[in-house]
Design a protein around this motif. Structure first.
Motif, PDB file in Angstrom:
ATOM      1  N   LEU A 127      -9.206   3.152   2.747  1.00 43.44           N
ATOM      2  CA  LEU A 127      -7.978   2.978   3.519  1.00 43.44           C
ATOM      3  C   LEU A 127      -7.905   3.941   4.704  1.00 43.44           C
ATOM      4  N   VAL A 128      -8.199   5.220   4.437  1.00 45.47           N
ATOM      5  CA  VAL A 128      -8.018   6.236   5.466  1.00 45.47           C
ATOM      6  C   VAL A 128      -8.943   6.031   6.672  1.00 45.47           C
ATOM      7  N   MET A 148      -2.021  11.781   3.117  1.00 43.16           N
ATOM      8  CA  MET A 148      -2.740  11.069   2.059  1.00 43.16           C
ATOM      9  C   MET A 148      -3.761  11.978   1.391  1.00 43.16           C
ATOM     10  N   GLU A 153       0.077  10.483   8.553  1.00 45.81           N
ATOM     11  CA  GLU A 153      -0.075   9.852   7.233  1.00 45.81           C
ATOM     12  C   GLU A 153      -1.462  10.129   6.658  1.00 45.81           C
ATOM     13  N   ILE A 154      -2.479  10.128   7.522  1.00 46.78           N
ATOM     14  CA  ILE A 154      -3.838  10.423   7.055  1.00 46.78           C
ATOM     15  C   ILE A 154      -3.870  11.808   6.407  1.00 46.78           C
ATOM     16  N   ARG A 195      -8.402   5.299  -1.497  1.00 48.67           N
ATOM     17  CA  ARG A 195      -8.023   5.945  -0.242  1.00 48.67           C
ATOM     18  C   ARG A 195      -9.204   6.158   0.678  1.00 48.67           C
ATOM     19  N   TRP A 196     -10.407   6.306   0.093  1.00 44.41           N
ATOM     20  CA  TRP A 196     -11.543   6.555   0.978  1.00 44.41           C
ATOM     21  C   TRP A 196     -11.931   5.317   1.767  1.00 44.41           C
ATOM     22  N   PHE A 251     -12.541  12.328   1.212  1.00 41.52           N
ATOM     23  CA  PHE A 251     -11.576  11.699   0.306  1.00 41.52           C
ATOM     24  C   PHE A 251     -12.255  11.337  -1.017  1.00 41.52           C
ATOM     25  N   LEU A 309       0.847  -1.198   0.000  1.00 43.12           N
ATOM     26  CA  LEU A 309       0.000   0.000   0.000  1.00 43.12           C
ATOM     27  C   LEU A 309       0.880   1.244   0.000  1.00 43.12           C
ATOM     28  N   GLY A 338       2.280   4.617   0.899  1.00 43.49           N
ATOM     29  CA  GLY A 338       2.108   5.466   2.073  1.00 43.49           C
ATOM     30  C   GLY A 338       2.192   4.731   3.392  1.00 43.49           C
ATOM     31  N   HIS A 355      -1.845  13.916  -1.109  1.00 44.34           N
ATOM     32  CA  HIS A 355      -1.415  13.128  -2.271  1.00 44.34           C
ATOM     33  C   HIS A 355      -2.595  12.762  -3.151  1.00 44.34           C
ATOM     34  N   ALA A 356      -3.777  12.628  -2.539  1.00 47.93           N
ATOM     35  CA  ALA A 356      -4.947  12.268  -3.329  1.00 47.93           C
ATOM     36  C   ALA A 356      -5.223  13.342  -4.370  1.00 47.93           C
TER      37      ALA A 356
END
Lengths: 502, 149
Positions: free
Chosen positions: A393-394, A222, A218-219, A390-391, B109, A34, A36, A225-226
């Motif tokens: 993962l986060v 991310m 990291e959140i 990511r939605w 997100f 993954l 990040g 980065h998104a």
């Protein structure tokens, strides 16, 4: 001499520990794959669960070490397929890995990187087995003054090797050490920097610190980065997943050299997989890039950093187990995890707690084989992980972070502290800091002060004791040389070439 | 002259070093057997920190990339949401709090509403089951709901 290893295999081969080694390898590969989430994030998120399960120290360590080594395997996936390093150790893997994937060789590239990861790790685990007990025998002679000098050496080697900016690496380490001074002072019972908050009497909790610094920051990263697509295209097709023997043999020199190099760099305190990857890649390029194919999809340019970053992971266990000085940011986290079990690794570990030291080393042998067996045929399955949005993962990271901290303390203050540390970590990362020095400083800070004060109380306050013995003097000189040489050598070389020209 | 981020950081760190030094000097040590008490180490670190921070003030590095206003607002949104999660965690209970936060977080997100809501429902219920049944972790039931019932 190898009694610890025999006892270790006895420990590592128990059904529970075999299962944990397998689980760690699997989860680690996923975390590494993954983008990040590197080894530290993976360990930070899962560490609280390891405690909740009430695992004995050696079992928890086997699980966490499996995640570490697994993540070094998994980091290559997004490097090769998406041109985005899965973790810091896999940065150099993008250079030749991604061009190979674009040429339609994604499958063989994944296969080759799994094999070279295996070769590099094997060289380093054998090195660890042979070298660690020897170093432990030397380390028995260390007193407080020698340990203090050793930590100074660790910090200076880190300042030179890690990150782009030595000043920021040093600042990060100092901040980490300062955080370690929070709480009741063991020597006198004086409260330091607690501001009257009972939650801080025991200092800033290790789990709160790690999860805040890594997972929460990291959140936030991310989200940034998104909105910036750094992956340059769609995932390329894998093609055949197996790598031929001929291709492997073509890279055997690169693997062997980089494995050795990675092990040595891993042993040096404070330097981790990213340094190992970079040094081995440039070395291999210098040695074997006769036709200028490196960077355009040369198999050897892929094999070298992959062998090296896995080797450095195993190598970084050497100083951690024998001296209590972590070889990398991730082993700093593992060291902190051991301290929660009231185990302070050091020279006596191999004789007093052989089940921990030996069990860990034996599990590395087993985990390495498991990783190869998982990574060769299942590369395609792991590659799927890259498509998790990511939605999903986060929020999952957020839940794990909150539950992890909450269940340790059943206390909201710890959660607020975690969020504050998370913002602090985010700002540091945006300002160009690497977080590994902060963690190293935080983990070593308490020991550093203890050893300094113990040494000075032996000498009655005379600071001369800090460099009186040959070992400590040597460490001070080595530390100073590390700091001065990178600055001095280019000047000397420039001076000499000017004289030759003139 | 443009003020680089590193300059600001350097100044902030010097302030921090001064704060640490003042705090350390105020420590009351009742008695001490050792030559070096609890003050010396933090004082030394503060001095080192101030010296390193001065380097940043006089030789700042490149000004990194900072989020644009719209993105910064979203970052604050995520941060605020995590804070709300902390506030609701014990009061509202794990499942409802997680549902609300996961759904909003997924929206931030860029997930669509249906995806966000389904993810939230699955994740809240699934993680509650996993943690309480699978791992035996006690999660908060929520004091507000208990009060009403």
């Amino acid at each position: 001499m190898f009694d610890f290893l025999i006892e270790g295999f006895g420990v590592a081969l128990s059904p529970l520990n075999l299962g944990l080694a397998f689980l760690g390898a699997l989860l680690g590969t996923l975390f590494g794959a993954l983008p990040g989430i590197g080894p530290i994030n993976g360990i930070a998120i899962l560490m609280p669960l390891a405690y909740t399960l009430g695992l004995p120290a050696e079992s928890a360590l086997i699980l966490l070490a499996g995640i570490y080594t697994g993540a070094e395997y998994g980091g290559r996936m997004s490097s090769i397929l998406l041109n985005v390093p899965g973790d810091a150790g896999a940065v150099m893997t993008t250079l030749d890995g991604h061009p190979l994937a674009k040429q339609g060789l994604a499958g063989p590239a994944l296969g080759l990187s799994a094999v070279s990861s295996f070769v590099g790790a094997t060289i380093a685990i054998i090195g660890l087995t042979l070298f660690a007990p020897l170093l432990a025998e030397v380390a028995v002679m260390f007193g407080p003054a020698e340990f203090f000098a050793l930590m100074i050496f660790a910090f200076s080697s880190m300042a030179v090797m890690m990150g782009k900016d030595p000043v920021k690496t040093a600042i990060g380490a100092v901040l980490g050490v300062l955080i370690a001074t929070v709480g009741v002072d063991g020597g006198t019972g004086v409260m330091r920097f607690t501001f009257g908050m009972p939650e801080l009497y025991d200092g800033v909790d290790f789990v709160v610190m790690i999860i805040g610094l890594f997972a929460i920051s990291e959140i936030l990263l991310m989200l940034e980065h998104a909105h910036r697509r750094d992956a340059d295209d769609e995932m390329p097709p894998l093609g055949r997943v197996f790598v031929s023997l001929k291709e492997v043999l073509h890279c055997k020199g690169a693997m062997g050299r980089s494995g050795l190099l990675g092990f040595i760099i891993g042993v040096l305190p404070g330097t981790g997989a990213s340094v190992a990857g970079a040094v081995s890649y440039t070395t291999e390029k210098r040695l074997s890039d006769k036709d200028g194919t490196f960077g355009k999809g040369d198999m050897r340019g892929l094999a070298a950093p992959e062998a090296a970053n896995n080797a450095s992971a195993a190598g970084s266990f050497v100083p951690m187990l024998t001296l209590g000085i972590p070889g990398s940011g991730t082993t700093a986290v593992l060291l902190g995890a051991l301290m929660l079990y009231n185990i302070t690794p050091g020279p006596m570990m191999f004789t007093e707690r052989p089940e921990v030291a030996g069990g860990l080393i034996a599990s590395l042998y087993i985990g390495n084989i498991v990783l190869l067996a998982l990574n060769l045929p299942l590369a395609g399955v792991f590659a799927r992980v890259l498509t998790i949005p990511r939605w999903v993962l986060v929020p999952a990271i957020a839940i794990l972070a909150f539950v992890g901290v909450y269940q340790l303390h059943s206390d909201l203050t710890a959660i607020y502290l975690m969020l504050i540390i998370g913002v602090f970590g985010y700002l540091l990362r945006k300002l160009g800091f690497s977080l590994a020095p902060v963690i190293l400083g935080y983990v070593l800070g308490g020991l550093m002060e203890q050893n300094l004060r113990r040494a000075l109380s032996i000498s009655g306050g005379d600071a001369g004791i800090l460099w009186q013995s040959g070992i400590s003097l040597g460490l001070w000189i080595a530390a100073a040389a590390l700091l001065v040489l990178p600055w001095l050598v280019p000047k000397l070389l420039a001076g000499r070439s000017r004289r030759h020209a003139g | 002259m443009r003020i680089a981020a590193d300059r600001l950081l350097g100044l902030a760190l010097i302030g921090l070093a001064a704060f640490i030094a003042v705090q350390s000097l105020q420590l009351q040590v009742p008695f001490s057997y050792e030559p070096v008490g609890p003050k010396a180490f933090p004082l030394g670190l503060a001095a080192l920190l101030a010296a390193l921070a001065l380097v940043l003030v006089f030789k700042p590095g490149e000004d990194g990339e900072w989020p644009a206003p719209a993105l910064a607002l979203r970052l604050l949104g995520v941060l605020g949401l995590l804070l709300v999660y902390a506030l609701l965690f014990t009061r509202l209970g794990f499942i409802p709090a997680s549902f609300l936060v996961v759904a909003t977080l997924a929206r931030l997100f860029d997930a669509s509403w249906p995806k966000a809501l389904v993810t939230a429902a699955l994740m809240a219920a699934g993680s509650d089951f996993l943690f309480t049944e699978g791992l035996g972790i006690g999660l908060p039931d929520g004091t507000w709901l208990a009060d009403i019932l």
